[in-house]
Design a protein around this motif. Structure first.
Motif, PDB file in Angstrom:
ATOM      1  N   LEU A 561      55.807  40.352  41.768  1.00  0.00           N
ATOM      2  CA  LEU A 561      54.748  40.967  41.607  1.00  0.00           C
ATOM      3  C   LEU A 561      53.452  40.391  41.485  1.00  0.00           C
ATOM      4  O   LEU A 561      52.697  39.781  40.477  1.00  0.00           O
ATOM      5  N   ASN A 562      53.180  40.208  42.372  1.00  0.00           N
ATOM      6  CA  ASN A 562      51.825  38.859  42.104  1.00  0.00           C
ATOM      7  C   ASN A 562      50.475  39.556  42.322  1.00  0.00           C
ATOM      8  O   ASN A 562      49.879  40.230  43.587  1.00  0.00           O
ATOM      9  N   LYS A 566      40.821  36.595  43.054  1.00  0.00           N
ATOM     10  CA  LYS A 566      40.296  35.857  44.015  1.00  0.00           C
ATOM     11  C   LYS A 566      39.447  36.552  45.853  1.00  0.00           C
ATOM     12  O   LYS A 566      38.737  37.555  45.305  1.00  0.00           O
ATOM     13  N   PHE A 567      40.564  37.417  45.667  1.00  0.00           N
ATOM     14  CA  PHE A 567      40.600  37.778  46.751  1.00  0.00           C
ATOM     15  C   PHE A 567      41.158  39.114  46.944  1.00  0.00           C
ATOM     16  O   PHE A 567      40.737  40.197  47.741  1.00  0.00           O
ATOM     17  N   HIS A 568      41.859  39.935  45.933  1.00  0.00           N
ATOM     18  CA  HIS A 568      41.693  41.277  45.228  1.00  0.00           C
ATOM     19  C   HIS A 568      43.026  41.812  45.656  1.00  0.00           C
ATOM     20  O   HIS A 568      42.683  42.680  46.069  1.00  0.00           O
ATOM     21  N   ARG A 569      43.979  40.734  45.331  1.00  0.00           N
ATOM     22  CA  ARG A 569      44.696  41.385  46.736  1.00  0.00           C
ATOM     23  C   ARG A 569      45.868  40.718  45.964  1.00  0.00           C
ATOM     24  O   ARG A 569      46.680  40.162  45.085  1.00  0.00           O
ATOM     25  N   PHE A 570      47.159  41.981  46.263  1.00  0.00           N
ATOM     26  CA  PHE A 570      48.805  42.118  45.730  1.00  0.00           C
ATOM     27  C   PHE A 570      49.873  42.044  46.775  1.00  0.00           C
ATOM     28  O   PHE A 570      49.639  42.196  47.867  1.00  0.00           O
ATOM     29  N   LEU A 571      50.452  40.607  45.805  1.00  0.00           N
ATOM     30  CA  LEU A 571      51.660  40.799  47.310  1.00  0.00           C
ATOM     31  C   LEU A 571      52.955  41.210  46.312  1.00  0.00           C
ATOM     32  O   LEU A 571      53.213  40.305  45.183  1.00  0.00           O
TER      33      LEU A 571
END
Length: 853
Positions: A561-562, A566-571
């Motif tokens: 889980l990344n 800066k982008f408030h994004r989960f991958l």
């Protein structure tokens, strides 16, 4: 029985003594203590042996099975022991230690199940002399120094060191050695001798290069780790450059390169032709194309994990060597019982002395740069250039007891080029201007491993990496100075926990943090222009995986889980790797992974001086430059029996979030901005046969690699590195015990390129004239073909100093391979274009000499 020149009565008495002592001559083959044997001989011949008791106390000897005189007894003892026996007179015999050479043998087994270990690496410490065990775990080393220390190494097991004398004395037959499983290893070997000595294939499909026992590959004179991995199917370098390794159709910046846990942004000396990592302390390199462990990310094509020596030896050792490009040295220095320092350094001597090898490398590296252009068209301008590179590493190893290990690392890699122009002006004065290019990568790292219990281990790693490219291009004619800089600063740390539920099941959990900052700067004096851009990105990751490893099944399932601040994004990235034994020697392999990458390289043709500074690292901004994301799967079968391995695998890879600027287009899309993707699908085949004296292999890769850019017309076209067919064939043979030869060749389809529109080759836009390219990548270069050969000879300079002499020739047939083609405007006729062809290395010999002590 011994022959006595005395009474028959004494002969009978001596026979009785021999029989009672159980070391009698004749048919009795048991061994007895040497001290007991000496006492009997003293009584027998009425002589006195002079010796130190500690020299003979642990030595046993087998009684000869025939009659001997005293002189023959002495000769027999000199052959059968490691001592020197000498008759001074008819009364005294002296016994002393000797530096004679011996032969040793042993069988190596796994301590757990007592099964023989085939392919275990056996080598004499601080030398290049070694061998591998056969399918019964047996090995022999002949005529080695008596004081030699022999190291036994097998991946997944703890190394064992033995004195050579221990394998020579006191055993009626070859000694059995049992290696214990290493709890730090979470994998096992499937193929112990893959392609050549020192290359192994793991159960998860990754490949390990062990430079300690590395054999020989065609054309190479040193175990160049990044050159060697190109022998594996699916791994190419379309332009022969280490700085451009393409794994299953990916670009070089899509390979995650780690050196002792430090992320590196630079891989090659000579701007890509020579690996920047000294192999003498780089002990192990693991290459993973798919099914990567969840602890790794940030490389959507592959992971290249390099590890230096990590074991304290408590002995001073080292080595030095040179080839026709550079010289190097390394030392392992004990500082205390649990503290050791490993250092290495390498420097080219090309700024002082230029060899034929250097000239070929130089012409290959800078054929498409201002240096080559000025050399060909300089006229009244005198030009000169000096190039040098160096690298050095240091590693501090500290063990706090048996449970805690601390390591600290440093590495620096540097390439420098100075290019000078001299011109005589109208007043008769000489003007001299220099242009400079510097490329560096520094790294600091620290690791702490704690073995809390036999089942629970933690590993903590922190690092700092700094990469710089600084270029200054001064044009004498226009009095213009162009300055460019690209800098990457990255800090990070990782915490792993390993827990063994049982012998076969391991659970990994971890957390990783990275902060990456990238600067790009361009400045021009005439006309005045300045641009600077800085970006910073922080990434957090949690990951977990479960691994099952039995004799029949290997299963590794994980998830990562990344989170990008800066982008408030989960991958979310799932990972899967399965190997299942089917019937007999046949196994099924299945792999899949999702990965991401936030730092990529763009190619800037507008500010191009030496071809290196045009490649610049940039960070994703989720607008014009998205985070790259890959999905990959592969399915294959493998048959492995009697040292014969054959495997075939199909793969599919899709990478989204690439940009037109990081592909290096030579077509109408060269200066356009667009976001797209590429997909690569194909088949990899390898057949490999190994034996004690030879190894041979044939690999074939078929792949289709295509771009998709929705805003381009056409939107789908061939990838710049689309190689449909690639074949590699090699044969290694041990001519003598220490003399080896390797011959190999490669053939592959030509790369795609784009031609100008026939009859309408140029197009004008405002005041600028451009090449009017036709359909992108619709043509192909001629096929690439090359034959390479290497020869290696190892010898001893003294009892403690070993040496090797190697020679290699790249492109023996001197084939002229075109590796890139593009077009530029004809300066004499703006309606026409000039075809520019970049060619591969021509016939290039090299030699190396190395000494280990």
């Amino acid at each position: 029985m011994l022959y006595f020149q005395r009474s028959k009565h004494l002969k009978i008495v001596f026979c009785v003594v021999l029989f009672v002592s159980h070391f009698g001559y004749g048919q009795n083959a048991d061994k007895i203590k040497l001290s007991q044997f000496i006492a009997t001989v003293e009584q027998q011949f009425d002589v006195k042996f002079s010796y130190a008791s500690q020299d003979v106390s642990d030595i046993f000897i087998k009684a000869p099975q025939y009659e001997l005189t005293l002189q023959q007894v002495i000769e027999y003892l000199n052959v059968k022991t490691l001592l020197n026996f000498q008759i001074l007179d008819n009364r005294y015999v002296t016994v002393s230690k000797t530096d004679k050479q011996i032969s040793v043998c042993a069988q190596v087994f796994a301590a757990e199940d007592k099964q023989p270990l085939f392919g275990a690496s056996i080598y004499i410490k601080n030398s290049q002399t070694g061998t591998v065990t056969d399918d019964q775990g047996y090995f022999e080393l002949k005529t080695i120094p008596v004081e030699s220390v022999i190291t036994l190494s097998y991946l997944g097991y703890k190394d064992v060191e033995l004195n050579a004398v221990d394998l020579f004395l006191g055993n009626p037959s070859c000694k059995s050695i049992f290696l214990e499983e290493n709890s730090e290893q979470l994998n096992q070997v499937v193929i112990t001798k893959f392609l050549t000595n020192g290359i192994q294939k793991l159960v998860d499909g990754s490949t390990v290069l062990n430079t300690k026992t590395f054999g020989i590959l065609p054309g190479l004179t040193d175990p160049d780790v990044l050159q060697s991995i190109q022998a594996l199917p699916g791994i190419e370098s379309v332009n022969e450059s280490i700085a451009n390794i393409n794994v299953r159709g990916g670009t070089n910046d899509q390979n995650l390169i780690l050196w002792d846990g430090i992320k590196m942004y630079h891989s090659g000396h000579f701007f890509g032709l020579i690996s920047a990592y000294n192999p003498n302390l780089t002990e192990k390199v693991t290459v993973t194309k798919n099914g990567t462990s969840s602890e790794f990310s940030d490389g959507v094509s592959s992971t290249i994990d390099m590890r230096t020596k990590n074991t304290l030896t408590n002995k001073f050792s080292g080595g030095f060597g040179a080839n026709l490009i550079s010289a190097d040295a390394f030392l392992e220095i004990p500082l205390a019982k649990d503290l050791e320092l490993h250092i290495s350094g390498r420097r080219s001597f090309t700024d002082v002395f230029k060899t034929f090898t250097y000239n070929n490398y130089f012409d290959r590296s800078f054929q498409d740069s201002d240096i080559r252009t000025q050399r060909e068209t300089s006229g009244d301008i005198d030009t000169s250039s000096d190039f040098k590179f160096y690298d050095y590493t240091a590693k501090l190893l500290f063990n706090l007891g048996d449970k805690h290990k601390f390591r600290a690392n440093f590495i620096e890699i540097n390439n420098d080029l100075v290019y000078t122009e001299q011109v005589v002006n109208t007043s008769g004065e000489t003007q001299s201007k220099s242009s400079n290019l510097s490329q560096k990568n520094k790294g600091f790292g620290a690791q702490w491993q704690a073995n809390w219990t036999n089942a629970f281990i933690t590993k903590f790693n922190a690092y700092y990496s700094k990469y710089n490219v600084d270029a200054q291009d001064y044009n004498v004619d226009s009095d213009q100075l162009l300055t460019q800089a690209n800098e990457v600063l990255e800090t990070g740390f990782k915490l792993n926990t390993h827990y063994k539920f049982s012998k076969d099941v391991t659970f990994l959990n971890g957390y990783q943090f990275n902060e990456t900052g990238i600067l790009n700067e361009t400045a021009v004096t005439v006309p005045s222009y300045f641009k600077i851009k800085k970006d910073v990105l922080r990434n957090h990751a949690l990951y977990s995986q479960l691994e099952l490893n039995t004799a029949e099944t290997f299963l590794r399932a994980g998830i990562r889980l990344n989170y990008f601040e800066k982008f408030h994004r989960f991958l979310v990235e799932p990972r899967l790797n399965i190997r299942q034994k089917l019937v007999g020697a046949l196994s099924l392999k299945l792999g899949g992974e999702f990965k991401n990458q936030s730092a990529t390289q763009i190619v800037d043709f507008q500010d191009d001086f030496l071809g290196v500074e045009k490649r610049r690292w940039i960070l994703a901004n989720e607008e014009s430059i998205p985070i790259s994301q890959s999905k990959q799967s592969s399915l294959g079968v493998e048959w492995n029996k009697m040292h014969f391995n054959m495997g075939v695998a199909g793969f599919y890879k899709n990478v989204k979030g690439i940009t037109a600027s990081n592909q290096g287009f030579y077509n109408n899309f060269q200066y356009l901005s667009a976001i797209g993707e590429y997909s690569s699908r194909g088949l990899e085949f390898l057949v490999n046969k190994t034996a004690n004296k030879y190894s041979t292999w044939l690999s074939y890769t078929y792949s289709v690699n295509e771009y998709r850019f929705e805003t381009f017309e056409p939107s789908v076209f061939s990838n710049n590195v689309d190689i449909r067919h690639s074949v590699s064939l090699a044969f290694n043979y041990d001519i003598l015990e220490h003399l080896k030869i390797s011959v190999g060749g490669m053939w592959r389809s030509g790369l795609p390129y784009t031609k100008p529109v026939e009859g309408n080759e140029t197009i004008q836009s405002g005041n600028n004239i451009y090449v009017n390219y036709d359909t992108p990548n619709s043509e192909n270069l001629d096929e690439f073909k090359r034959v390479d050969v290497s020869l290696s000879y190892k010898f001893q300079m003294s009892s403690s100093v070993n040496a090797s002499l190697k020679a290699g020739v790249l492109n023996v047939t001197n084939s002229k391979n075109i590796i890139n083609r593009y077009y530029k405007i004809d300066p004499d006729d703006s309606n026409k274009t000039i075809e520019v062809n970049n060619t591969s290395l021509r016939l290039t010999p090299n030699m190396s000499f190395r000494v280990l002590f």
